[in-house]
Motif scaffolding. Structure first.
Motif, mmCIF file in Angstrom:
data_model
loop_
_atom_site.group_PDB
_atom_site.id
_atom_site.type_symbol
_atom_site.label_atom_id
_atom_site.label_comp_id
_atom_site.label_asym_id
_atom_site.label_seq_id
_atom_site.Cartn_x
_atom_site.Cartn_y
_atom_site.Cartn_z
ATOM 1 N N PHE A 1 16.414 -11.579 80.187
ATOM 2 C CA PHE A 1 16.381 -12.587 79.144
ATOM 3 C C PHE A 1 15.753 -13.855 79.679
ATOM 4 O O PHE A 1 15.952 -14.210 80.835
ATOM 5 N N THR A 2 15.040 -14.520 78.830
ATOM 6 C CA THR A 2 14.519 -15.837 79.153
ATOM 7 C C THR A 2 15.356 -16.854 78.390
ATOM 8 O O THR A 2 15.577 -16.706 77.189
ATOM 9 N N PHE A 3 15.814 -17.860 79.084
ATOM 10 C CA PHE A 3 16.672 -18.876 78.473
ATOM 11 C C PHE A 3 15.776 -19.821 77.667
ATOM 12 O O PHE A 3 15.188 -20.758 78.203
ATOM 13 N N ASN A 4 15.681 -19.557 76.377
ATOM 14 C CA ASN A 4 14.818 -20.370 75.518
ATOM 15 C C ASN A 4 15.374 -20.396 74.094
ATOM 16 O O ASN A 4 16.438 -19.821 73.825
ATOM 17 N N SER A 5 14.654 -21.043 73.195
ATOM 18 C CA SER A 5 15.133 -21.185 71.816
ATOM 19 C C SER A 5 15.239 -19.840 71.100
ATOM 20 O O SER A 5 16.081 -19.663 70.218
ATOM 21 N N LYS A 6 14.413 -18.874 71.486
ATOM 22 C CA LYS A 6 14.493 -17.544 70.869
ATOM 23 C C LYS A 6 15.815 -16.876 71.230
ATOM 24 O O LYS A 6 16.482 -16.292 70.370
ATOM 25 N N LEU A 7 16.201 -16.956 72.503
ATOM 26 C CA LEU A 7 17.480 -16.387 72.918
ATOM 27 C C LEU A 7 18.636 -17.108 72.223
ATOM 28 O O LEU A 7 19.588 -16.466 71.774
ATOM 29 N N ARG A 8 18.549 -18.420 72.117
ATOM 30 C CA ARG A 8 19.598 -19.186 71.420
ATOM 31 C C ARG A 8 19.730 -18.698 69.990
ATOM 32 O O ARG A 8 20.825 -18.478 69.482
ATOM 33 N N SER A 9 18.616 -18.508 69.317
ATOM 34 C CA SER A 9 18.612 -18.054 67.937
ATOM 35 C C SER A 9 19.221 -16.663 67.806
ATOM 36 O O SER A 9 20.019 -16.406 66.896
ATOM 37 N N ILE A 10 18.880 -15.769 68.722
ATOM 38 C CA ILE A 10 19.448 -14.417 68.704
ATOM 39 C C ILE A 10 20.960 -14.477 68.877
ATOM 40 O O ILE A 10 21.717 -13.840 68.136
ATOM 41 N N CYS A 11 21.416 -15.241 69.865
ATOM 42 C CA CYS A 11 22.863 -15.372 70.112
ATOM 43 C C CYS A 11 23.571 -15.970 68.906
ATOM 44 O O CYS A 11 24.610 -15.457 68.464
ATOM 45 N N ALA A 12 23.026 -17.040 68.362
ATOM 46 C CA ALA A 12 23.649 -17.709 67.215
ATOM 47 C C ALA A 12 23.688 -16.788 66.003
ATOM 48 O O ALA A 12 24.704 -16.727 65.292
ATOM 49 N N ASP A 13 22.617 -16.054 65.759
ATOM 50 C CA ASP A 13 22.578 -15.132 64.615
ATOM 51 C C ASP A 13 23.619 -14.033 64.754
ATOM 52 O O ASP A 13 24.312 -13.684 63.798
ATOM 53 N N ARG A 14 23.740 -13.483 65.946
ATOM 54 C CA ARG A 14 24.722 -12.409 66.158
ATOM 55 C C ARG A 14 26.150 -12.934 66.035
ATOM 56 O O ARG A 14 27.020 -12.264 65.476
#
Length: 119
Positions: A1-14
């Motif tokens: 995983f790359t710690f970025n806004s895409k990962l944040r969005s995935i985590c928040a959505d889940r």
């Protein structure tokens, strides 16, 4: 995983689609812990853990997520953020909270509510 806004969005959505299983047992002491997702020095994701002080009467010396008892007048989120600041010295705001996980009872008589924070 790359710690970025895409990962944040995935985590928040889940987390947003997760139905939280809450425990409502008046015999358990309410507590909150914080799961902090943060970028490490190596640019990867990391999670904070705390080693409890050896002089404490409960859980001394154990490694744990930052957290503790929910005080009168607090909610789960405010308790988790307060404990993060008290135990780790990190200040986070409610807009950095991206979700919650299921409550869980402990053998020591607590009902722990995990709050997930993105820093």
């Amino acid at each position: 995983f790359t710690f970025n806004s895409k990962l944040r969005s995935i985590c928040a959505d889940r987390l947003d689609t997760h139905t939280i299983m809450e425990i409502h047992d008046p015999n358990l002491i309410r507590a909150a812990v914080v799961i902090v997702l943060v970028k490490s020095k190596k640019q990867n994701e990391a999670i904070f853990f705390d080693q409890r002080a050896p002089h404490l009467t409960r859980h001394s010396g154990q490694f744990a997520l930052p957290g503790g008892r929910i005080e009168i007048g607090e909610n789960t989120q405010s308790a988790a953020l307060r404990e993060l600041n008290e135990e780790v010295g990190v200040t986070a705001s409610t807009d950095q909270i991206i979700g919650r996980l299921d409550d869980f009872p402990t053998r020591s008589g607590f009902c722990v509510s995990p709050v997930v924070v993105w820093l």
